[in-house]
Write a protein that holds these residues in place. Sequence first.
Motif, PDB file in Angstrom:
ATOM      1  N   VAL A 172      11.239   9.988  -3.888  1.00 58.19           N
ATOM      2  CA  VAL A 172      10.614   8.736  -3.472  1.00 58.19           C
ATOM      3  C   VAL A 172      11.200   8.209  -2.164  1.00 58.19           C
ATOM      4  O   VAL A 172      10.462   7.854  -1.233  1.00 58.19           O
ATOM      5  CB  VAL A 172      10.728   7.677  -4.587  1.00 58.19           C
ATOM      6  N   ASP A 173      12.536   8.124  -2.058  1.00 55.05           N
ATOM      7  CA  ASP A 173      13.139   7.592  -0.829  1.00 55.05           C
ATOM      8  C   ASP A 173      12.769   8.447   0.380  1.00 55.05           C
ATOM      9  O   ASP A 173      12.446   7.921   1.457  1.00 55.05           O
ATOM     10  CB  ASP A 173      14.668   7.537  -0.957  1.00 55.05           C
ATOM     11  N   TYR A 174      12.803   9.763   0.184  1.00 55.00           N
ATOM     12  CA  TYR A 174      12.489  10.667   1.291  1.00 55.00           C
ATOM     13  C   TYR A 174      11.050  10.480   1.770  1.00 55.00           C
ATOM     14  O   TYR A 174      10.796  10.310   2.974  1.00 55.00           O
ATOM     15  CB  TYR A 174      12.719  12.115   0.845  1.00 55.00           C
ATOM     16  N   GLU A 215       0.824  -1.210   0.000  1.00 53.40           N
ATOM     17  CA  GLU A 215       0.000   0.000   0.000  1.00 53.40           C
ATOM     18  C   GLU A 215       0.858   1.260   0.000  1.00 53.40           C
ATOM     19  O   GLU A 215       0.519   2.255  -0.655  1.00 53.40           O
ATOM     20  CB  GLU A 215      -0.953   0.000   1.200  1.00 53.40           C
ATOM     21  N   ILE A 216       1.979   1.224   0.705  1.00 50.79           N
ATOM     22  CA  ILE A 216       2.911   2.362   0.659  1.00 50.79           C
ATOM     23  C   ILE A 216       3.426   2.540  -0.756  1.00 50.79           C
ATOM     24  O   ILE A 216       3.489   3.670  -1.281  1.00 50.79           O
ATOM     25  CB  ILE A 216       4.070   2.156   1.650  1.00 50.79           C
ATOM     26  N   GLY A 217       3.782   1.437  -1.388  1.00 56.67           N
ATOM     27  CA  GLY A 217       4.268   1.504  -2.775  1.00 56.67           C
ATOM     28  C   GLY A 217       3.208   2.043  -3.723  1.00 56.67           C
ATOM     29  O   GLY A 217       3.516   2.824  -4.634  1.00 56.67           O
ATOM     30  N   ARG A 218       1.971   1.620  -3.525  1.00 57.19           N
ATOM     31  CA  ARG A 218       0.869   2.126  -4.360  1.00 57.19           C
ATOM     32  C   ARG A 218       0.708   3.635  -4.175  1.00 57.19           C
ATOM     33  O   ARG A 218       0.471   4.363  -5.158  1.00 57.19           O
ATOM     34  CB  ARG A 218      -0.442   1.424  -3.999  1.00 57.19           C
ATOM     35  N   LEU A 219       0.818   4.100  -2.940  1.00 57.96           N
ATOM     36  CA  LEU A 219       0.636   5.529  -2.682  1.00 57.96           C
ATOM     37  C   LEU A 219       1.780   6.338  -3.295  1.00 57.96           C
ATOM     38  O   LEU A 219       1.560   7.439  -3.836  1.00 57.96           O
ATOM     39  CB  LEU A 219       0.542   5.790  -1.180  1.00 57.96           C
ATOM     40  N   LEU A 220       3.003   5.810  -3.235  1.00 57.89           N
ATOM     41  CA  LEU A 220       4.141   6.483  -3.880  1.00 57.89           C
ATOM     42  C   LEU A 220       3.934   6.541  -5.394  1.00 57.89           C
ATOM     43  O   LEU A 220       4.210   7.564  -6.025  1.00 57.89           O
ATOM     44  CB  LEU A 220       5.439   5.758  -3.545  1.00 57.89           C
ATOM     45  N   GLN A 221       3.433   5.455  -5.963  1.00 54.60           N
ATOM     46  CA  GLN A 221       3.149   5.431  -7.401  1.00 54.60           C
ATOM     47  C   GLN A 221       2.082   6.465  -7.756  1.00 54.60           C
ATOM     48  O   GLN A 221       2.195   7.183  -8.765  1.00 54.60           O
ATOM     49  CB  GLN A 221       2.677   4.035  -7.808  1.00 54.60           C
ATOM     50  N   TYR A 222       1.053   6.556  -6.926  1.00 53.66           N
ATOM     51  CA  TYR A 222       0.000   7.559  -7.136  1.00 53.66           C
ATOM     52  C   TYR A 222       0.594   8.967  -7.098  1.00 53.66           C
ATOM     53  O   TYR A 222       0.287   9.810  -7.948  1.00 53.66           O
ATOM     54  CB  TYR A 222      -1.078   7.402  -6.059  1.00 53.66           C
ATOM     55  N   LEU A 254       6.729   8.199   5.429  1.00 50.69           N
ATOM     56  CA  LEU A 254       5.571   7.332   5.615  1.00 50.69           C
ATOM     57  C   LEU A 254       5.881   6.205   6.607  1.00 50.69           C
ATOM     58  O   LEU A 254       5.046   5.861   7.453  1.00 50.69           O
ATOM     59  CB  LEU A 254       5.128   6.744   4.273  1.00 50.69           C
ATOM     60  N   LEU A 255       7.078   5.629   6.497  1.00 47.50           N
ATOM     61  CA  LEU A 255       7.464   4.567   7.431  1.00 47.50           C
ATOM     62  C   LEU A 255       7.438   5.090   8.872  1.00 47.50           C
ATOM     63  O   LEU A 255       6.972   4.413   9.791  1.00 47.50           O
ATOM     64  CB  LEU A 255       8.853   4.028   7.085  1.00 47.50           C
ATOM     65  N   ASP A 256       7.941   6.293   9.065  1.00 50.63           N
ATOM     66  CA  ASP A 256       7.957   6.873  10.408  1.00 50.63           C
ATOM     67  C   ASP A 256       6.529   7.106  10.915  1.00 50.63           C
ATOM     68  O   ASP A 256       6.203   6.792  12.067  1.00 50.63           O
ATOM     69  CB  ASP A 256       8.734   8.187  10.380  1.00 50.63           C
ATOM     70  N   THR A 257       5.673   7.656  10.056  1.00 50.97           N
ATOM     71  CA  THR A 257       4.279   7.904  10.444  1.00 50.97           C
ATOM     72  C   THR A 257       3.573   6.606  10.825  1.00 50.97           C
ATOM     73  O   THR A 257       2.755   6.580  11.754  1.00 50.97           O
ATOM     74  CB  THR A 257       3.530   8.603   9.293  1.00 50.97           C
ATOM     75  N   LEU A 258       3.906   5.526  10.124  1.00 49.72           N
ATOM     76  CA  LEU A 258       3.249   4.240  10.363  1.00 49.72           C
ATOM     77  C   LEU A 258       3.965   3.385  11.399  1.00 49.72           C
ATOM     78  O   LEU A 258       3.562   2.238  11.655  1.00 49.72           O
ATOM     79  CB  LEU A 258       3.140   3.470   9.035  1.00 49.72           C
ATOM     80  N   GLY A 259       5.028   3.920  11.987  1.00 48.08           N
ATOM     81  CA  GLY A 259       5.731   3.183  13.042  1.00 48.08           C
ATOM     82  C   GLY A 259       6.517   1.991  12.543  1.00 48.08           C
ATOM     83  O   GLY A 259       6.732   1.013  13.279  1.00 48.08           O
ATOM     84  N   LEU A 260       6.974   2.040  11.291  1.00 45.82           N
ATOM     85  CA  LEU A 260       7.741   0.938  10.689  1.00 45.82           C
ATOM     86  C   LEU A 260       9.224   1.292  10.683  1.00 45.82           C
ATOM     87  O   LEU A 260       9.593   2.444  10.416  1.00 45.82           O
ATOM     88  CB  LEU A 260       7.253   0.670   9.268  1.00 45.82           C
ATOM     89  N   LYS A 261      10.051   0.311  10.943  1.00 42.65           N
ATOM     90  CA  LYS A 261      11.497   0.547  11.053  1.00 42.65           C
ATOM     91  C   LYS A 261      12.282   0.086   9.838  1.00 42.65           C
ATOM     92  O   LYS A 261      13.480   0.360   9.724  1.00 42.65           O
ATOM     93  CB  LYS A 261      12.047  -0.166  12.296  1.00 42.65           C
ATOM     94  N   ASP A 262      11.633  -0.666   8.937  1.00 40.54           N
ATOM     95  CA  ASP A 262      12.354  -1.169   7.773  1.00 40.54           C
ATOM     96  C   ASP A 262      11.478  -1.041   6.541  1.00 40.54           C
ATOM     97  O   ASP A 262      10.377  -0.508   6.596  1.00 40.54           O
ATOM     98  CB  ASP A 262      12.781  -2.620   7.984  1.00 40.54           C
TER      99      ASP A 262
END
Length: 504
Positions: free
Chosen positions: A27-29, A8-15, A34-42
């Motif tokens: 894209v990387d930034y 879903e993160i990838g889909r949103l970046l594509q959008y 998004l990872l930080d907002t979603l509490g993901l570390k990797d």
Amino acid sequence: MSIPIYQEIGRLLQYGLQKGLIEKWDVDYVRNQLLDTLGLKDWQESEIPEEQLDNPSSILENMLDWAAEQNLFTPNTVTNRDLFDARIMGHFVPHPSTVNNHFKKLAREKGIEQATDYFYQFSQDVHYIRTNRVQKNMHWLSATPYGDMEITINLSKPEKDPRDIAAAKKDRTNYPECVLCKNNVGYAGRTNHPARQNHRIIPLELNGDQWYLQYSPYVYYNQHAIVLSEAHRPMKINKKAFENLLAFVEQFPHFFIGSNADLPIVGGSILNHDHYQAGQHDFPMAKASIKEYVTLTEYPAVKVGILDWPMSVIRLQSDSKEDLTNLAAHILQAWQQYEDPTVEILKETNGVPHNTITPIARRRNDLFELDLVLRNNRTNEEHPMGIFHPHAEVHHIKKENIGLIEVMGLAVLPGRLKDELEKLVTYLALPDYKARIEQDPETSKHVQWAVELMEKYDKVEITKAILQKELADKFRIVLEHAAVFKKDAKGKDAFCRFYQSLND
């Protein structure tokens, strides 16, 4: 089933790339944000389906479901979901200066209409205008003696969850001061105040003062815009307001602009922040013809007419903004002091004023045009909600204030009517229709209307289309109730006395 959050993160970046909200160097930034907002570390690479989406709502719904499962917000209410998805989309929105500079560049090089088109599409792309909800609104045109009326049943604003209402009562924060203040831009929001990370406003100047243009998140018509003052001050209809409206249509000739009245009952819902509503839309009132022309001897350069419209409207036209402004100010001042007890018009009660105006400005080719809708907010025992307000007989359809949008012929009706109309169609086909309607709490308010319909359409099946047509006629009655001068002989004579007094 577990939601594939990395996909879903990838889909949103594509959008974001497809809509031009970000470039490949971003894209990387943005992914890391998004990872930080979603509490993901990797990060885990996923196969992203090729798709072209008009808006990101389907992606965001999946991401919000996942975030709720992870307890990133709680409880899982519409309000909390809206706060969180604005936070997500905020990562795709450029700084205000970037948006402003691009708007100015477009206006300078391609024209102001191209610039507003860009800003309108941008506001949809970043999910500030929630297109997926706006599309749920029911909308149709219906013929009336005054021309086609526009009818909207508002299904776009979700109902408040009781848990959100309870939480909002505990919140004592008063920043920003209101939802129209300029410092809403980028604000994270809270239970009783919407998130605005994906919100941008365009600065503009009106007669030496700082104003801003933004779009309404729940648009009722094409490019439904709000023009708001920099200062948090109460709305006021005066000569300066007329000057501002005309200055705006000079800069934005493809837009109309109007103001709600500045008094309770006849005013809009937000009276504590000076603002106007604008957009690229021809309302039914704009298409209405002049019923009678009026001669005002001191203003020969201004064409003056009484509009053929259910409310009491004086239309002014001139190629001179100054003449138009001076006459509008003269009419306002005269109306504020005017009384005619024979038609319930009093200027004040214990020093509290009753008379004001709802003004609307537009360009008509090379001319400036001002419609002045006369308003009065008196109440009495028979009409405690307002003498010139929808009366009790039409409250089953509409009992809220008649603001600028309704004045111009677009009914914004409550969402409850969708289900109620569907039930009425079913019940009216039954021999015991009256008992069925009376016994259903959702439709009992419509029983008298149903009886009238059955008498009018004797032996004819009452369809959804018929109900929609009759609903428009009810809206016509609503506007006639709001008229200070009625359409009967007594009202016409009273209107004549008022505009003749303008020459005194």
